[in-house]
Design an enzyme around this catalytic site. Structure first.
Site, PDB file in Angstrom:
ATOM      1  CD1 TRP A 102      31.419  51.325  33.385  1.00 23.88           C
ATOM      2  CD2 TRP A 102      32.563  49.686  34.389  1.00 23.88           C
ATOM      3  NE1 TRP A 102      32.472  50.985  32.574  1.00 23.88           N
ATOM      4  CE2 TRP A 102      33.189  49.993  33.161  1.00 23.88           C
ATOM      5  CE3 TRP A 102      33.111  48.680  35.180  1.00 23.88           C
ATOM      6  CZ2 TRP A 102      34.337  49.319  32.720  1.00 23.88           C
ATOM      7  CZ3 TRP A 102      34.251  48.012  34.744  1.00 23.88           C
ATOM      8  CH2 TRP A 102      34.850  48.330  33.526  1.00 23.88           C
ATOM      9  CG  ASP A 172      32.552  53.261  39.966  1.00 18.12           C
ATOM     10  OD1 ASP A 172      33.499  54.059  39.811  1.00 18.12           O
ATOM     11  OD2 ASP A 172      32.383  52.249  39.255  1.00 18.12           O
ATOM     12  CE  LYS A 196      37.287  55.216  33.666  1.00 14.86           C
ATOM     13  NZ  LYS A 196      37.448  54.587  32.373  1.00 14.86           N
TER      14      LYS A 196
HETATM   15  N1  PMP Z   1      33.740  51.848  37.099  1.00 19.46           N
HETATM   16  C1  PMP Z   1      33.617  52.687  36.053  1.00 19.46           C
HETATM   17  C2  PMP Z   1      32.492  53.668  36.042  1.00 19.46           C
HETATM   18  C3  PMP Z   1      34.535  52.622  35.011  1.00 19.46           C
HETATM   19  O1  PMP Z   1      34.425  53.431  33.958  1.00 19.46           O
HETATM   20  C4  PMP Z   1      35.588  51.679  35.068  1.00 19.46           C
HETATM   21  C5  PMP Z   1      36.646  51.575  33.990  1.00 19.46           C
HETATM   22  N2  PMP Z   1      36.332  51.966  32.753  1.00 19.46           N
HETATM   23  C6  PMP Z   1      35.651  50.820  36.159  1.00 19.46           C
HETATM   24  C7  PMP Z   1      34.722  50.949  37.169  1.00 19.46           C
HETATM   25  C8  PMP Z   1      36.738  49.786  36.283  1.00 19.46           C
HETATM   26  O2  PMP Z   1      37.889  50.459  36.590  1.00 19.46           O
HETATM   27  P1  PMP Z   1      39.320  49.765  36.661  1.00 19.46           P
HETATM   28  O3  PMP Z   1      39.685  49.389  35.291  1.00 19.46           O
HETATM   29  O4  PMP Z   1      40.153  50.866  37.251  1.00 19.46           O
HETATM   30  O5  PMP Z   1      39.193  48.606  37.577  1.00 19.46           O
END
Ligand code: PMP
Length: 360
Positions: A102, A172, A196
């Site tokens: 991420w 994030d 989550k």
């Molecule tokens: N950052 C993290 C740490 C994540 O776990 C996720 C999704 N699993 C995201 C960003 C992306 O999130 P989204 O699908 O809401 O765009």
């Protein structure tokens, strides 16, 4: 009714009490004669819901008054672009810490809008650890420092909050928000996709210090301007109303459970049980260095990857669902967010203990 222990990384398990309440209120919310899904976002009923959602989140996280809370759409992924577009304006340099998949996505998106300086990367170690505080040397001219406190795929979590001095720290927190108390005043921006620990997918929460709201790069779309959303109290366009309502039910549930310190004690205990089960056996293995192990996402492998399919099949037969690890890591991953009851961990550990002697 039979519900599984759902170990999905997200969209993830929601508290049963929340789902029951949403079910009970779905046809007629508080005598309004309609579902929250059908309400005008500007009507007094929904405005009262939105206010309580924000008030409860502020209470849960002790959010200081000089922070705005925004309820947006577009997922955490939109924030990857929104951040540099709004924070790297005159000064287009930003520091990023790279602890996994991420972080990497945040970095590659930010590179479109500013000069990214990766101050630390765990890639050479296959993203199994976090930096020591003294390994982090920030560029004093950086517009902000971005990091991912919990890497959902790798199961790598920072055991501390980096000290960036006067440089705004951006986190994030998609997969760790609300898992324990944090000091919001240490951050410039906190953002999280809801799916989550907050509620259903479709809602993105941004908590931003108000002095960081105002400017943006030329041609930033209105929907990507923090200032537009802040000055319109997240009602510039139609917000994700039902997601906000469900998040509100989750916040009420958390407050009833003793808030984030109550949750932290439960989460720590849940994670400890699972890591102990992994560490006490040579059959199971955690790839993550002990100090950086996540409370929320627990990846583990079996001694023989050939057994993965059998493990998953037998686990599913016991109602233990969605344990398959991310394709980039392999093995298993148990996501054990706030809504995963402790008995779910007990059931998983019991199954692991049963499985091992049959296959070791
Ligand atoms: N950052 C993290 C740490 C994540 O776990 C996720 C999704 N699993 C995201 C960003 C992306 O999130 P989204 O699908 O809401 O765009």
């Amino acid at each position: 009714m039979s519900r599984l222990y759902n170990f999905s990384a997200g969209p993830a398990i929601l508290p049963e009490e929340v789902l029951v309440k949403a079910r009970d209120e779905i046809m007629d919310w508080h005598g309004s004669g309609m579902s929250v899904m059908e309400m005008s976002h500007r009507g007094k009923e929904f405005m009262s819901i939105a206010k309580k959602v924000e008030d409860d989140l502020r209470q849960l996280m002790s959010i200081p008054v000089n922070y705005k809370v925004l309820f947006l759409q577009g997922g955490a992924s939109s924030q990857f672009a929104m951040l540099p577009l709004n924070l790297a304006v005159k000064n287009k340099q930003a520091d990023y810490i790279n602890t996994g998949a991420w972080s990497k996505k945040a970095i590659s998106e930010a590179k479109k809008y500013c000069d990214v300086n990766v101050v630390w990367s765990g890639e050479a170690d296959n993203f199994t650890t976090t930096p020591e505080p003294d390994e982090l040397k920030f560029n004093p001219d950086a517009a902000y420092v971005h990091y991912t406190p919990n890497e959902t795929i790798g199961g790598v979590e920072f055991p501390y909050v980096p000290d960036t001095g006067d440089i705004p720290l951006v986190a994030d927190m998609s997969s760790t928000i609300l898992s324990r108390p944090i000091d919001v005043s240490k951050f410039g921006v906190i953002y999280a996709g809801a799916q989550k620990n907050i509620g259903p997918a479709g809602l993105t929460v941004v908590i931003i210090r108000d002095d960081l709201i105002g400017e943006c790069q030329d041609k930033t779309p209105s929907m990507f301007m923090y200032s537009i959303h802040a000055s319109n109290e997240s009602m510039y366009n139609t917000p994700p109303t039902y997601g906000m309502y469900l998040a509100g039910l989750v916040f009420e549930w958390l407050l009833e459970k003793g808030g984030l310190s109550g949750m932290a004690a439960i989460n720590e205990r849940k994670a400890k049980k699972l890591y102990e089960a992994i560490d006490q056996s040579s059959f199971y293995n955690s790839p993550v260095e002990v100090k950086s192990r996540s409370w929320m996402n627990v990846p583990f492998t079996l001694s023989d990857a050939e057994l993965d399919a059998t493990f998953l099949k037998q686990a599913a037969e016991k109602g233990l669902s969605t344990l398959k690890g991310h394709r980039s890591v392999g093995g298993m991953r148990a996501s054990i967010y706030n809504a995963m009851p402790e008995r779910g961990i007990d059931a998983l550990v019991e199954f692991m203990h049963e499985f091992e002697p049959q296959h070791a």
